[in-house]
Design a protein around this motif. Structure first.
Motif, PDB file in Angstrom:
ATOM      1  N   THR A 183     -14.491 -38.647   2.488  1.00 16.95           N
ATOM      2  CA  THR A 183     -13.322 -37.828   1.700  1.00 16.95           C
ATOM      3  C   THR A 183     -13.684 -36.283   2.009  1.00 16.95           C
ATOM      4  N   LYS A 184     -14.854 -35.885   1.849  1.00 18.95           N
ATOM      5  CA  LYS A 184     -14.949 -34.558   1.809  1.00 18.95           C
ATOM      6  C   LYS A 184     -14.971 -33.954   3.367  1.00 18.95           C
ATOM      7  N   LEU A 185     -15.472 -34.808   4.442  1.00 18.38           N
ATOM      8  CA  LEU A 185     -15.184 -34.489   5.796  1.00 18.38           C
ATOM      9  C   LEU A 185     -14.089 -34.879   6.758  1.00 18.38           C
ATOM     10  N   LEU A 193     -17.233 -40.755  10.348  1.00 23.64           N
ATOM     11  CA  LEU A 193     -18.414 -40.129   9.698  1.00 23.64           C
ATOM     12  C   LEU A 193     -19.291 -39.911  10.567  1.00 23.64           C
ATOM     13  N   MET A 194     -19.796 -40.774  11.536  1.00 23.91           N
ATOM     14  CA  MET A 194     -20.858 -40.583  12.322  1.00 23.91           C
ATOM     15  C   MET A 194     -20.518 -39.362  13.329  1.00 23.91           C
ATOM     16  N   ARG A 195     -19.268 -39.389  13.718  1.00 19.75           N
ATOM     17  CA  ARG A 195     -18.845 -38.348  14.709  1.00 19.75           C
ATOM     18  C   ARG A 195     -19.080 -36.854  13.927  1.00 19.75           C
ATOM     19  N   ALA A 196     -18.561 -36.805  12.545  1.00 15.80           N
ATOM     20  CA  ALA A 196     -18.604 -35.872  11.779  1.00 15.80           C
ATOM     21  C   ALA A 196     -20.165 -35.483  11.753  1.00 15.80           C
ATOM     22  N   ALA A 197     -20.973 -36.428  11.493  1.00 18.61           N
ATOM     23  CA  ALA A 197     -22.365 -36.009  11.250  1.00 18.61           C
ATOM     24  C   ALA A 197     -23.292 -35.441  12.561  1.00 18.61           C
TER      25      ALA A 197
END
Length: 203
Positions: A183-185, A193-197
């Motif tokens: 949600t935050k990213l 989420l993995m890409r964002a990480a």
């Protein structure tokens, strides 16, 4: 295409006119400040208005706002010496359809005008990327230390189970943390989420 250039530097205006004179379908008008720019916009009805951000007296941002109040369909390209993504973001926020830095390749200036004239939007690729990273950095700044550690471990390729073991918490806790992180990213899926990480690790 009728183009209005609002800039208080005669050398810049002359350079733009010389560049656009090679385009047979372009007709160029100019003004040197917000007041004359607004009047010229009303009188000439240009297809695209190029507005310098740093005008004397009233800023280019304010002029863009006034032009759009007069003509909500106005197609505006903001023009600046500064390639700071914050300036580009503000330009888009006030309603401009494009942003060009004066130190860019001149061919990009012509491309920007044509794209905006055709109904599109224009940002140089590197500037668009900087804007995306700036927004992502703001999101990262809102994370807790625990969430940042989870992001770091995800980027390192750790599974949620392994992360739970490393942090001494339950798998369910990490799963809940990952849901909150999505949600935050702005990540819809675990892959997002993995890409964002991974992007966080680069920044």
């Amino acid at each position: 295409m009728r183009v209005l250039i609002v800039d208080d530097h005669p050398v810049v205006v002359s350079g733009c006119k010389a560049l656009l004179s090679a385009e047979p379908d372009m007709e160029v008008f100019d003004a040197c400040d917000a007041e004359s720019g607004l009047a010229a916009y009303g009188a000439q009805a240009p297809d695209v208005a190029v507005i310098d951000i740093n005008l004397p007296g009233v800023s280019g941002f304010e002029l863009a706002t006034r032009v759009l109040a007069q003509d909500p369909a106005a197609r505006i390209v903001m023009f600046s010496m500064n390639d700071d993504p914050a300036f580009a973001a503000r330009a888009i926020k006030v309603g401009a359809k494009g942003y060009v830095a004066k130190n860019d390749d001149p061919s990009l200036f012509v491309a920007a005008l044509r794209k905006v004239w055709a109904g599109g939007t224009y940002l140089p690729g590197d500037l668009a990327q900087k804007m995306a990273f700036a927004q992502f950095d703001k999101k990262l700044a809102q994370l807790s230390q625990r969430e940042l550690e989870i992001v770091r471990l995800l980027a390192a390729g750790e599974t949620m189970g392994a992360i739970a073991d490393k942090l001494g918490v339950s798998y369910k806790t990490i799963a809940n943390n990952c849901t909150a992180l999505k949600t935050k990213l702005g990540a819809r899926t675990s892959m997002d989420l993995m890409r964002a990480a991974l992007e966080a690790q680069k920044s």
